[in-house]
Design a protein around this motif. Structure first.
Motif, PDB file in Angstrom:
ATOM      1  N   UNK A 112      36.160  37.256  30.264  1.00  0.00           N
ATOM      2  CA  UNK A 112      37.424  37.110  30.982  1.00  0.00           C
ATOM      3  C   UNK A 112      37.479  38.059  32.167  1.00  0.00           C
ATOM      4  N   UNK A 113      36.963  39.281  31.958  1.00  0.00           N
ATOM      5  CA  UNK A 113      36.941  40.269  33.036  1.00  0.00           C
ATOM      6  C   UNK A 113      36.074  39.770  34.188  1.00  0.00           C
ATOM      7  N   UNK A 114      34.909  39.212  33.825  1.00  0.00           N
ATOM      8  CA  UNK A 114      34.014  38.696  34.864  1.00  0.00           C
ATOM      9  C   UNK A 114      34.670  37.544  35.612  1.00  0.00           C
ATOM     10  N   UNK A 115      35.403  36.698  34.870  1.00  0.00           N
ATOM     11  CA  UNK A 115      36.072  35.554  35.499  1.00  0.00           C
ATOM     12  C   UNK A 115      37.127  36.026  36.495  1.00  0.00           C
ATOM     13  N   UNK A 116      37.902  37.031  36.068  1.00  0.00           N
ATOM     14  CA  UNK A 116      38.946  37.549  36.959  1.00  0.00           C
ATOM     15  C   UNK A 116      38.310  38.179  38.207  1.00  0.00           C
ATOM     16  N   UNK A 117      37.224  38.931  37.978  1.00  0.00           N
ATOM     17  CA  UNK A 117      36.545  39.568  39.111  1.00  0.00           C
ATOM     18  C   UNK A 117      36.006  38.509  40.062  1.00  0.00           C
ATOM     19  N   UNK A 118      35.412  37.438  39.499  1.00  0.00           N
ATOM     20  CA  UNK A 118      34.844  36.375  40.325  1.00  0.00           C
ATOM     21  C   UNK A 118      35.946  35.649  41.094  1.00  0.00           C
ATOM     22  N   UNK A 119      37.060  35.384  40.403  1.00  0.00           N
ATOM     23  CA  UNK A 119      38.167  34.683  41.060  1.00  0.00           C
ATOM     24  C   UNK A 119      38.715  35.515  42.211  1.00  0.00           C
ATOM     25  N   UNK A 120      38.753  36.842  42.015  1.00  0.00           N
ATOM     26  CA  UNK A 120      39.241  37.716  43.084  1.00  0.00           C
ATOM     27  C   UNK A 120      38.282  37.715  44.267  1.00  0.00           C
TER      28      UNK A 120
END
Lengths: 356, 419
Positions: free
Chosen positions: B169-177
């Protein structure tokens, strides 16, 4: 990913550097490391052994933290293997303790985590000094495909600069920087039309002005290469004179960066001793005498004296330099020559690529 | 999902992170710290991890930093229920507070040096640690579920699954940002960013659980043993980043050389590199392929240094094919000295070949280079000149230019003209 390392250093002679490709040695995959962890875990069941392992791990970590000098012999796979071994050694005691606890073997297997990270970050590692060496060699080759007469000149000036630096007692890092400065000092000749570089007779005043821009062109080309440090100043100022009549800025005496004063002496020495189309090279002794005569007005006497002492001690390996120009080429022939150079260079370079 | 919706969702996530951080700090200040020694040890790990943060200056994404050690330390503390066999007793609020304070302390020197990472990193840390701690402490029985789980293989698996979820989830949020700042298709940008980040998630999760369990069994002495390897890795990454930076600067120097020599017009290499990248993306290239294309485009004219007299405008297309090829070969030889990847050097060497013998990198390079030469030759950059250049390229699609590449180029050029 293939990891092919260039291990050879330029010999100083003409032509592309000889290269040797080492076989790809990938760091041990995590599975092997895990197996090793498990094996050691099985054999080192006693608490005493765990303590020993921990002590060894701490010692190994301390060894890694020691200041790194420029070790030209070290290769990336070797360094990576050491780092990987340290990782394994450090994780073993933790894995042993977890194995013996209520969490069991599955928890011990988690030790794969750090080991995998280690492998991941080290698998494509190569030492910084190889990247720097590649930068210097590529720029030096770029000059050479333009002007074949400068082939070998850069390396010889680099060697003379290193001799002076050693004689002055400069440290290893500055000496290496001066080698780069010597090799690259004429990189600005890329910005000078080839017909001026190849002109056999004296230059007209207009042509001379164009020629005298080459230090500034050189500084422009090496602008972004931070690792060159004072070598960049040497590229810009290697035609300054001690009495302030040099170019491009007309600096005098101590205003001229030390590296530039060293390269100026090395450059003049090689220019005098090497053979050009329109004149034979002078003997080393005569060149040193000439440098001596110009010391104080054109050159820094300290650098001239250092070069004289160094050459008395070590000699000059290029005293019998081959004649670079049997037949002075006309313009179409120069093309053909460049073409031949292309085939040769491409052939020599095949298979010597460094994967990044 | 449109970029706008994504931006709103991302902003909402960071808003939640700020709320979580504020609440956690308030609760800890109100109730005090349980087992301050343990909190201090883990906080120290996070701080050291942030201090040794690696700056990976990626090619286009800007500066990206990665703190493996701080992430693993913070997640480990969140999942830690026991220390040396006795209950740890810290709740989710304390886990978030320790991670946050440790992270901020470790980042202070970076801020002082003006190299601070974006504030999103600590915010994501707070969010991830908060989630992991709430679920983890529940597993340990001090939370909502109200019953204790026996230590064993199943428990380890639960912790690992939890850590993996949080990591993903952290990676997803970072990628989305990160993808918000990119051009082109948003979904594809997120996928690219996510793939670049997911590689370390399993290792990070395993390390975090290892930290939690090792401390639970053996006490705090296990902490430095588990962390030291990560620290070594971070230094290895640091040095790799500096090697890559040196490599990129070398290529930039080589790209400047033909311009200084007067072989090519000013800015030609940069323009060809940017347009090649856009065309490459249009053709579906990604990641390493795009970087290789950009490097090849940046340095494609190095071989022209071998010319005794520069070709007018740097357009070698006027020369006979044999000489074009030899110039390309010389350029490739210089690039191989610079240690470029095989794909880059071979694309530069093959730039004058017929397109059927070329790699896709060389095809894009050849077409974009010809386009820029044609535009520079017409001395204007208006719509008529662009159309004329494209028409000239289309007439040469029999041998020199691949039709697919020319069409991609025309789409990219048309889109750029619309903006």
């Amino acid at each position: 990913m293939r990891l092919t390392m260039r291990t050879a250093e330029t010999g100083g002679a003409a032509g592309p550097a000889a290269t040797a490709a080492t076989p790809p040695t990938a760091p041990a995959p995590p599975t092997a490391a895990t197996a090793a962890t498990a094996r050691t875990a099985a054999t080192a069941r006693s608490a005493g052994r765990v303590g020993q392992a921990a002590a060894a791990a701490t010692a190994a970590a301390a060894g890694r933290g020691a200041p790194r000098g420029r070790r030209l012999g070290e290769s990336a796979p070797e360094e990576s293997r050491t780092a990987l071994a340290v990782t394994c050694v450090l994780t073993v005691p933790v894995a042993v303790v977890l194995w013996r606890s209520a969490y069991g073997a599955l928890a011990a297997l988690l030790a794969v985590g750090p080991v995998w990270l280690a492998w991941w970050s080290l698998r494509r590692h190569r030492p910084e000094h190889l990247a720097r060496q590649a930068a210097v060699q590529a720029l030096s080759q770029a000059v050479q495909i333009k002007d074949r007469y400068t082939r070998g000149h850069g390396e010889r000036v680099g060697l003379a600069a290193v001799l002076i630096a050693r004689e002055l007692g400069l440290d290893e890092e500055r000496t290496e920087t001066l080698r780069c400065a010597g090799i690259l000092h004429d990189v600005g000749k890329l910005g000078v039309p080839a017909r001026l570089l190849r002109k056999a007779g004296p230059l007209t005043p207009a042509e001379r002005r164009v020629m005298e821009q080459h230090p500034e062109h050189g500084a422009e080309i090496v602008r972004g290469l931070d690792f060159l440090g004072e070598a960049r100043a040497a590229v810009l100022h290697h035609h300054e004179r001690m009495d302030g009549t040099g170019y491009p800025r007309g600096l005098a005496g101590e205003q001229i960066p030390e590296a530039a004063r060293i390269v100026a002496v090395a450059d003049a020495f090689d220019a005098m001793t090497s053979t050009r189309c329109y004149r034979p090279g002078r003997p080393v002794a005569a060149a040193l005498e000439e440098l001596e005569r110009c010391a104080g007005t054109q050159f820094d006497p300290r650098m001239v004296a250092a070069l004289t002492r160094a050459l008395r001690r070590h000699g000059w390996p290029f005293a019998e330099a081959p004649d670079p120009c049997q037949e002075p080429p006309t313009a179409p022939e120069a093309h053909r020559e460049a073409d031949r150079g292309a085939d040769r260079a491409a052939g020599a370079a095949a298979g010597s690529g460094v994967a990044v | 999902m449109t970029r706008r919706t994504a931006a709103r969702l991302v902003a909402a996530a960071y808003g939640a992170a700020v709320l979580v951080a504020g609440a956690a700090l308030g609760i800890v200040l109100w109730h005090g710290v349980t087992r301050p020694g343990v909190a201090l040890a883990f906080g120290l790990v996070v701080a050291v991890g942030e201090l040794a943060r690696v700056r990976l200056s990626e090619d286009r994404v800007g500066v990206r930093t990665t703190g493996l050690l701080s992430g693993a330390g913070a997640l480990g503390y969140a999942l830690c229920g026991q220390v040396g066999g006795t209950p740890a007793g810290h709740g989710a609020a304390q886990a978030v507070a320790v991670a946050l304070v440790g992270s901020l302390v470790g980042l202070t020197p970076h801020v002082a040096l003006g190299q601070a990472p974006p504030p999103q990193a600590p915010a994501r840390l707070a969010l991830g640690v908060g989630g992991a701690a709430v679920c983890g402490q529940a597993l340990y029985g001090s939370g909502w579920l109200g019953r204790t789980v026996e230590p064993g293989g199943l428990f380890t698996l639960c912790l690992l699954a939890l850590a993996l979820c949080v990591g993903c989830l952290d990676a997803l949020l970072a990628a989305a940002t990160a993808a918000l700042g990119s051009e082109g298709c948003y979904g594809r940008a997120v996928r690219e960013e996510l793939l670049a980040r997911l590689g370390t998630v399993p290792a990070l999760a395993a390390t975090a659980v290892l930290l939690a369990l090792a401390v639970a069994v053996a006490g705090l002495w296990a902490l430095p043993l588990c962390c030291a390897p990560l620290l070594v890795m971070q230094f290895a990454l640091c040095r790799r980043a500096s090697v890559r930076a040196t490599h990129r600067r070398t290529l930039a120097s080589l790209a400047r050389a033909p311009e200084v020599a007067g072989c090519t017009p000013h800015g030609h290499a940069r323009r060809v590199a940017e347009l090649s990248r856009a065309v490459g993306r249009e053709l579906g290239l990604a990641g390493g392929e795009l970087t290789a294309l950009e490097y090849a485009a940046l340095t494609h004219d190095v071989g022209q240094l071998s010319l005794a007299e520069p070709v007018p405008g740097g357009a070698t297309t006027a020369l006979e094919p044999g000489r074009q090829r030899r110039i390309a070969l010389l350029g490739g030889a210089v690039l191989r000295q610079a240690g470029v990847r095989w794909r880059v050097a071979s694309a530069v060497e093959a730039q004058a070949d017929p397109y059927r013998e070329q790699s896709v990198t060389a095809r894009v390079l050849r077409t974009v280079n010809a386009y820029d030469d044609l535009l520079a030759g017409s001395h204007t950059a208006d719509a008529a000149a662009r159309e004329q250049a494209l028409r000239a390229l289309r007439t040469a699609t029999g041998r020199d230019h691949e039709p697919r590449v020319v069409e991609a180029l025309s789409r990219v050029v048309a889109r750029a003209a619309d903006v």
